[in-house]
Design a protein around this motif. Structure first.
Motif, PDB file in Angstrom:
ATOM      1  N   ASP A  89       3.440  15.282 -38.691  1.00 44.93           N
ATOM      2  CA  ASP A  89       4.449  16.313 -38.951  1.00 44.93           C
ATOM      3  C   ASP A  89       4.939  16.941 -37.652  1.00 44.93           C
ATOM      4  O   ASP A  89       6.141  17.197 -37.498  1.00 44.93           O
ATOM      5  CB  ASP A  89       3.881  17.380 -39.886  1.00 44.93           C
ATOM      6  N   SER A  98      14.489  16.492 -39.458  1.00 45.35           N
ATOM      7  CA  SER A  98      14.208  17.398 -40.562  1.00 45.35           C
ATOM      8  C   SER A  98      15.518  17.913 -41.116  1.00 45.35           C
ATOM      9  O   SER A  98      16.546  17.864 -40.461  1.00 45.35           O
ATOM     10  CB  SER A  98      13.328  18.571 -40.098  1.00 45.35           C
ATOM     11  N   GLU A 104      13.985  12.768 -44.687  1.00 38.88           N
ATOM     12  CA  GLU A 104      12.703  13.252 -45.208  1.00 38.88           C
ATOM     13  C   GLU A 104      12.052  12.195 -46.110  1.00 38.88           C
ATOM     14  O   GLU A 104      10.838  12.015 -46.080  1.00 38.88           O
ATOM     15  CB  GLU A 104      12.917  14.548 -46.004  1.00 38.88           C
ATOM     16  N   GLU A 108       8.378  10.383 -45.458  1.00 36.93           N
ATOM     17  CA  GLU A 108       7.287  10.328 -46.422  1.00 36.93           C
ATOM     18  C   GLU A 108       6.859   8.884 -46.689  1.00 36.93           C
ATOM     19  O   GLU A 108       5.671   8.605 -46.869  1.00 36.93           O
ATOM     20  CB  GLU A 108       7.696  11.021 -47.728  1.00 36.93           C
TER      21      GLU A 108
END
Length: 195
Positions: A89, A98, A104, A108
Motif C-alpha cells: 500500500d 490512487s 484500484e 487489488e
C-alpha cells in the motif's frame, strides 16, 4: 555286446538288486508327491532380495540435503513475498496510483496474485520439510514424492528468477535432487525391509 559289461544300460542289474515291480521308481533325495520343497535357508522370502542397506547411502543423504535446501529457499521466497505485501500500500501511494477506480481494481488484483504466490511458497516449503523428515523411515513413496517435488520445484524456480537469483539456485538444486533420488542406491534404501 556282452551282458556282463557294468556300463551296459540294457544288462541285468548289478550287485544282486532286483527292480521293485509295481512301485514307481524314484531316485533317492528327490521330492515326491505332496508339498513342494521349501526354499533354501540362505535366500529370504520375497523374490530373493537381500536385506538392503542398514545405513543411508551418501547419495540418498545428498538428496535429503538438496530437498532441505529447496524447502529453505521456498521459506525465503515466502518471506520476500510477505515483505512485499506489507509494503504494497505504501509503495502504491508513493507511485501516485490512487483515486482511479480502474487502477484500484488492478492494484487489488496484483495484491491477490502476491498473496497467492506467498501461500504457494509457504505450502511448498512445508511439504519439503515433511519429506525431509520422512527420509530416515519412509517408504518408496517418499522417494517418488521427492522426484515429483523436484520436478515442480523447477517450475517454481522459473517464477522466482527475479528474486536475487534464488530461482536459479532452486532450479539447479531441483535437478540434482531428481538425479540423486532416482539413483539405484536411493531406491534400495527406500525399499529395504523394516523389522
Amino acid at each position: 555286446m556282452s551282458f556282463g559289461d557294468p556300463n551296459n544300460p540294457y544288462g541285468p542289474p548289478q550287485g544282486g538288486q532286483q527292480p521293485n515291480y509295481g512301485y514307481p521308481q524314484q531316485p533317492q533325495g528327490q521330492p515326491g508327491y505332496g508339498y513342494p520343497a521349501a526354499p533354501p535357508v540362505q535366500q529370504p522370502y520375497g523374490g530373493g532380495y537381500g536385506p538392503g542397506p542398514t545405513e543411508m547411502p551418501g547419495i540418498t543423504r545428498a538428496a535429503q540435503i538438496m530437498l532441505a535446501v529447496i524447502a529453505a529457499a521456498h521459506l525465503i521466497v515466502a518471506a520476500v513475498y510477505a515483505y512485499n505485501l506489507s509494503q504494497w500500500d505504501e509503495v502504491m501511494l508513493e507511485a501516485g496510483v490512487s483515486g482511479d477506480a480502474e487502477a484500484e481494481r488492478f492494484l487489488e488484483l496484483g495484491k491477490g496474485i502476491v498473496v497467492f504466490f506467498l501461500a504457494l511458497a509457504a505450502v511448498y516449503a512445508v511439504l519439503g520439510l515433511v519429506l525431509v523428515l520422512q527420509y530416515a523411515k519412509g517408504s518408496n513413496a517418499v522417494r517418488v514424492c521427492s522426484i515429483v517435488y523436484g520436478s515442480l520445484a523447477i517450475v517454481t524456480g522459473i517464477f522466482t528468477l527475479a528474486i536475487y537469483g534464488l530461482g536459479l539456485l532452486i532450479m539447479i538444486v531441483s535437478i540434482l535432487l531428481i538425479v540423486f533420488a532416482a539413483k539405484r542406491a536411493s531406491a534400495e534404501w527406500f525399499r529395504r525391509p523394516r523389522y
